[in-house]
Design an enzyme around this catalytic site. Sequence first.
Site, PDB file in Angstrom:
ATOM      1  N   GLY A 196       0.790  -1.217   0.000  1.00  0.00           N
ATOM      2  CA  GLY A 196       0.000   0.000   0.000  1.00  0.00           C
ATOM      3  C   GLY A 196       0.819   1.261   0.000  1.00  0.00           C
ATOM      4  O   GLY A 196       0.278   2.350   0.045  1.00  0.00           O
ATOM      5  N   CYS A 197       2.148   1.176  -0.043  1.00  0.00           N
ATOM      6  CA  CYS A 197       2.976   2.369   0.037  1.00  0.00           C
ATOM      7  C   CYS A 197       3.602   2.629  -1.314  1.00  0.00           C
ATOM      8  O   CYS A 197       4.273   1.767  -1.860  1.00  0.00           O
ATOM      9  CB  CYS A 197       4.056   2.193   1.093  1.00  0.00           C
ATOM     10  SG  CYS A 197       5.102   3.622   1.280  1.00  0.00           S
ATOM     11  N   GLY A 198       3.415   3.842  -1.832  1.00  0.00           N
ATOM     12  CA  GLY A 198       3.941   4.144  -3.143  1.00  0.00           C
ATOM     13  C   GLY A 198       5.093   5.110  -3.143  1.00  0.00           C
ATOM     14  O   GLY A 198       5.636   5.418  -4.188  1.00  0.00           O
TER      15      GLY A 198
END
Length: 275
Positions: A118-120
């Site tokens: 979920g981390c970009g």
Amino acid sequence: MTGSESDDGSIHRLAQRLTAHGSERIDEVVAEERAVALVYNGISHAVMMATPCDLEDFAIGFSLTERIVEKASEIYDIEVEDIKIESGGRGIEVRLKIAAQRMAGLQERRRSLAGRTGCGLCGVDSLEAALRPVARSLATGAVSRRAIERAMAALPAHQRINRLNGATHAAGWAAADGSLVLVREDVGRHNALDKLGGALAASGAAGAGGFVVVTSRCSYEMVQKAAALGAVAIAAVSAPTSLAIETAEQAGIALVAFVREDRLTVYANSQRIVS
């Protein structure tokens, strides 16, 4: 606990279910998550935690939406290989051979990404790198509310992996009439959108007037990636962030969120949504 892998992005694990009547051993299907390294011309650039399916699509989409290459034809070759790690774990290397000019540009702005689910933006080493200029979408025209509702309603039926494990996001490309053209899934919402971008580039299925639908909240990078794909709009089942709204305004695409059966909310470029 032991488990067995499958080829559909899921893995079987034994679990203990506790209830008011006692306990039982059950076979649970959970989302498979692996460390995936993207290696360009022999140099590792990013390590993301991802669902290990459609990895060629992921590599192409990531390369396009992160502007490592300008077009898919600048990627000459892709190889996917399982890697045994010294600690005893397993990862995957996706090795891309790209045009020398693009590799020179990548080395100039090289950064280290240590991705988490979920981390970009993990590993970005400066505010300038994180908040890079927003490319305006090349899309023209508008999309109807009915088309957005139709596409979102159709999305669950295409979530094959999520039906098994209940833990993956989906990103879909819809035609102007709301019919879904392609859908990709991953434990990370950004990864799902990158996979979708790669699949669209490989198939040429992204027609004019299309838009993106996602089963997650809408963040800054989700908007930026949708704009890079030439979407008229991005529609999310959950909430947007303030930076996502600002980014959509700059990119010229509509940002629609909280899409439900009988309502939706337009946060940016409402003129692109017609009733």
